[in-house]
Motif scaffolding. Structure first.
Motif, mmCIF file in Angstrom:
data_model
loop_
_atom_site.group_PDB
_atom_site.id
_atom_site.type_symbol
_atom_site.label_atom_id
_atom_site.label_comp_id
_atom_site.label_asym_id
_atom_site.label_seq_id
_atom_site.Cartn_x
_atom_site.Cartn_y
_atom_site.Cartn_z
ATOM 1 N N SER A 137 0.838 -1.197 0.000
ATOM 2 C CA SER A 137 0.000 0.000 0.000
ATOM 3 C C SER A 137 0.871 1.243 0.000
ATOM 4 C CB SER A 137 -0.928 0.020 1.220
ATOM 5 O OG SER A 137 -0.169 0.144 2.408
ATOM 6 N N GLN A 138 0.253 2.371 -0.320
ATOM 7 C CA GLN A 138 0.942 3.661 -0.353
ATOM 8 C C GLN A 138 -0.032 4.749 0.069
ATOM 9 O OE1 GLN A 138 1.905 5.315 -4.295
ATOM 10 N NE2 GLN A 138 3.945 5.787 -3.538
ATOM 11 N N SER A 139 0.342 5.536 1.064
ATOM 12 C CA SER A 139 -0.499 6.636 1.537
ATOM 13 C C SER A 139 -0.121 7.912 0.803
ATOM 14 C CB SER A 139 -0.335 6.836 3.049
ATOM 15 O OG SER A 139 -0.791 5.699 3.760
ATOM 16 N N VAL A 140 -1.133 8.672 0.382
ATOM 17 C CA VAL A 140 -0.913 9.933 -0.325
ATOM 18 C C VAL A 140 -1.759 11.019 0.326
ATOM 19 C CG1 VAL A 140 -0.304 8.919 -2.547
ATOM 20 C CG2 VAL A 140 -2.687 9.295 -2.003
ATOM 21 N N ARG A 141 -1.234 12.213 0.329
ATOM 22 C CA ARG A 141 -1.955 13.336 0.920
ATOM 23 C C ARG A 141 -3.156 13.706 0.065
ATOM 24 N NH1 ARG A 141 1.041 15.220 5.037
ATOM 25 N NH2 ARG A 141 3.278 14.751 5.003
ATOM 26 N N ALA A 142 -4.198 14.158 0.710
ATOM 27 C CA ALA A 142 -5.429 14.499 0.008
ATOM 28 C C ALA A 142 -5.531 15.992 -0.206
ATOM 29 C CB ALA A 142 -6.637 13.997 0.809
ATOM 30 N N ALA A 143 -6.130 16.375 -1.332
ATOM 31 C CA ALA A 143 -6.394 17.781 -1.621
ATOM 32 C C ALA A 143 -7.576 18.262 -0.780
ATOM 33 C CB ALA A 143 -6.681 17.962 -3.110
ATOM 34 N N ALA A 144 -7.816 19.563 -0.833
ATOM 35 C CA ALA A 144 -8.853 20.148 0.018
ATOM 36 C C ALA A 144 -10.250 19.702 -0.371
ATOM 37 C CB ALA A 144 -8.761 21.673 -0.042
ATOM 38 N N ASN A 145 -10.440 19.250 -1.598
ATOM 39 C CA ASN A 145 -11.781 18.861 -2.044
ATOM 40 C C ASN A 145 -12.170 17.447 -1.640
ATOM 41 O OD1 ASN A 145 -9.723 18.076 -4.101
ATOM 42 N ND2 ASN A 145 -11.487 17.118 -5.079
ATOM 43 N N ILE A 146 -11.279 16.695 -1.026
ATOM 44 C CA ILE A 146 -11.565 15.307 -0.662
ATOM 45 C C ILE A 146 -12.459 15.289 0.581
ATOM 46 C CG2 ILE A 146 -10.588 13.095 0.004
ATOM 47 C CD1 ILE A 146 -9.980 14.024 -2.857
ATOM 48 N N VAL B 183 0.620 10.708 7.388
ATOM 49 C CA VAL B 183 0.044 11.269 6.176
ATOM 50 C C VAL B 183 -1.466 11.305 6.343
ATOM 51 C CG1 VAL B 183 -0.345 10.922 3.710
ATOM 52 C CG2 VAL B 183 1.914 10.500 4.682
ATOM 53 N N GLY B 184 -2.054 12.435 6.041
ATOM 54 C CA GLY B 184 -3.499 12.565 6.060
ATOM 55 C C GLY B 184 -4.057 12.538 4.659
ATOM 56 N N GLY B 185 -4.939 11.598 4.394
ATOM 57 C CA GLY B 185 -5.502 11.503 3.053
ATOM 58 C C GLY B 185 -6.044 10.126 2.789
ATOM 59 N N ARG B 186 -5.587 9.533 1.700
ATOM 60 C CA ARG B 186 -6.063 8.220 1.293
ATOM 61 C C ARG B 186 -4.893 7.261 1.121
ATOM 62 N NH1 ARG B 186 -10.358 10.226 -3.011
ATOM 63 N NH2 ARG B 186 -12.207 10.509 -1.713
ATOM 64 N N LYS B 187 -5.238 5.992 1.008
ATOM 65 C CA LYS B 187 -4.242 4.941 0.826
ATOM 66 C C LYS B 187 -4.673 4.069 -0.342
ATOM 67 C CE LYS B 187 -2.630 3.019 4.555
ATOM 68 N NZ LYS B 187 -2.522 2.145 5.762
ATOM 69 N N ARG B 188 -3.757 3.866 -1.286
ATOM 70 C CA ARG B 188 -4.037 2.965 -2.393
ATOM 71 C C ARG B 188 -3.344 1.629 -2.138
ATOM 72 N NH1 ARG B 188 -1.875 7.555 -5.654
ATOM 73 N NH2 ARG B 188 0.409 7.493 -5.573
ATOM 74 N N HIS B 189 -4.105 0.565 -2.301
ATOM 75 C CA HIS B 189 -3.630 -0.792 -2.063
ATOM 76 C C HIS B 189 -3.503 -1.484 -3.411
ATOM 77 C CE1 HIS B 189 -4.814 -0.268 2.236
ATOM 78 N NE2 HIS B 189 -5.756 0.471 1.672
ATOM 79 N N ASP C 81 -3.897 13.120 -3.882
ATOM 80 C CA ASP C 81 -5.232 12.638 -4.234
ATOM 81 C C ASP C 81 -6.160 13.822 -4.473
ATOM 82 O OD1 ASP C 81 -7.492 11.251 -4.680
ATOM 83 O OD2 ASP C 81 -7.572 10.231 -2.751
ATOM 84 N N TYR C 82 -6.590 13.981 -5.732
ATOM 85 C CA TYR C 82 -7.498 15.053 -6.102
ATOM 86 C C TYR C 82 -8.904 14.534 -6.427
ATOM 87 C CZ TYR C 82 -3.200 17.777 -6.738
ATOM 88 O OH TYR C 82 -2.002 18.415 -6.540
ATOM 89 N N GLU C 83 -9.104 13.224 -6.382
ATOM 90 C CA GLU C 83 -10.362 12.643 -6.835
ATOM 91 C C GLU C 83 -11.393 12.621 -5.709
ATOM 92 O OE1 GLU C 83 -10.226 12.305 -9.918
ATOM 93 O OE2 GLU C 83 -8.042 12.368 -10.064
ATOM 94 N N THR C 84 -12.555 13.208 -5.946
ATOM 95 C CA THR C 84 -13.618 13.204 -4.946
ATOM 96 C C THR C 84 -14.073 11.784 -4.634
ATOM 97 O OG1 THR C 84 -14.362 15.370 -5.744
ATOM 98 C CG2 THR C 84 -15.893 14.118 -4.365
ATOM 99 N N LEU C 85 -14.158 10.940 -5.653
ATOM 100 C CA LEU C 85 -14.579 9.559 -5.478
ATOM 101 C C LEU C 85 -13.363 8.637 -5.454
ATOM 102 C CD1 LEU C 85 -17.565 9.445 -8.015
ATOM 103 C CD2 LEU C 85 -17.679 9.790 -5.538
ATOM 104 N N PRO C 86 -13.266 7.740 -4.478
ATOM 105 C CA PRO C 86 -12.156 6.769 -4.483
ATOM 106 C C PRO C 86 -12.105 5.943 -5.762
ATOM 107 C CG PRO C 86 -13.272 6.764 -2.349
ATOM 108 C CD PRO C 86 -14.098 7.619 -3.261
#
Length: 320
Positions: free
Chosen positions: A144-153, A166-172, A273-278
């Motif tokens: 997995s890899q954690s990435v910071r999220a943009a303000a729109n998330i 890291v605050g945001g999302r994680k892609r597995h 991460d700029y995507e509103t939807l995972p």
């Protein structure tokens, strides 16, 4: 772009200005078929022929509903690749592409209907065959890899990874032994690796029954190993660092998925991460990998030079 430079691009990238995409051959595409490839993310003629051969057939062409598309498939794919490669907002797409709302709708439709996954999997099969491998893999690596999220998330789909801070999302990711993606899932960064691995490995087993062995790091140790063996008939092999190891060390098997994660970071749309939807984040992972695989299958991207005798030589670096 200067006219002389554009002509040089046409000569090296597109020997024929006519487009043979499905939208132009059978649809309602009435846009500009003579668009000149101008960006590094644009497909070369060799890449387009690779992708053209494995493009999934849209529903409207098989009589399963929907209306024929009004924009060139090649231009639509180039536009999505531009967003993935450069990380721009959809609204900031250059004017030589189709309208950004139509491009975003195209990307979203391909993600929802599974056409993107179909294109990605066909390219991966081609890469495996080119490397002398069987189409169906027998082993895989998960990480997995954690990435910071943009303000729109939205907060409902994001979290805090205390280990990576890291605050945001994680892609597995689950990849094969060549580093090609087999399955991807995006969760909040607060989700533990072993928890996210349960649905991910279940999906992997349904998609690839030939896989028997999966390598993983210490974050997947514990009850997940027994669960995978009992429920999925998968051997989850934990590759750990030795206690006396200090600094950076390349670990067996695990380096393959780490390399894939570094490949994804080359796409600026995935650096944050700029995507509103995972689900759209997962789609951007697949788009990034299609760019890598099409380039590999077509060979090194040719450079586009300004003709000799001009004031300064301008070239666009190629992608391997």
């Amino acid at each position: 772009m200067p006219q002389s430079f554009a002509l040089a691009c046409v000569e090296s990238n597109s020997p024929s200005l006519s487009c043979d995409c499905l939208a132009h051959r059978f649809g309602n595409a009435a846009d500009r078929p003579d668009r000149v490839p101008s960006y590094v993310s644009d497909m070369t003629e060799a890449e387009w022929q690779v992708i053209r051969a494995v493009l999934p057939v849209p529903a409207w062409l098989e009589g399963r509903g929907g209306r024929p598309e009004g924009f060139c498939h090649r231009q639509m794919i180039d536009a999505v690749r531009y967003v993935a490669d450069n990380g721009v907002k959809w609204a900031n797409l250059p004017a030589d592409f189709p309208p950004y709302r139509r491009v975003h709708a195209f990307a979203r439709r391909w993600q929802v209907t599974g056409l993107l996954a179909e294109l990605h999997d066909r390219l991966r099969d081609k890469v495996r065959q080119k490397e002398g491998r069987a189409v169906d893999p027998t082993a895989a690596i998960v990480d997995s890899q954690s990435v910071r999220a943009a303000a729109n998330i939205p907060r409902s789909t994001s979290g805090w990874d205390g280990g990576k801070r890291v605050g945001g999302r994680k892609r597995h990711l689950v990849v094969d032994c060549l580093g090609m993606v087999l399955a991807v899932a995006v969760t909040a960064a607060s989700v533990q690796d072993r928890d996210a691995a349960v649905p991910l490995l279940e999906r992997l087993r349904k998609m690839y029954f030939s896989i028997r062995l999966v390598w993983a790091d210490g974050g997947y140790a514990g009850r997940l190993v027994d669960w995978a063996a009992e429920k999925l008939q998968l051997t989850l092999d934990i590759v750990k660092r030795s206690d006396d190891t200090t600094g950076f060390v390349v670990l067996p098997r695990r380096w393959v998925v780490e390399r894939t994660l570094s490949w994804l970071m080359r796409s600026r749309r995935l650096a944050r991460d700029y995507e509103t939807l995972p689900a759209m984040h997962e789609a951007m992972v697949l788009w990034s990998m299609t760019m890598l695989m099409s380039g590999r299958l077509a060979g090194r991207r040719p450079r586009c030079f300004q003709p000799a005798g001009t004031a300064s030589a301008v070239n666009t670096p190629g992608r391997t």
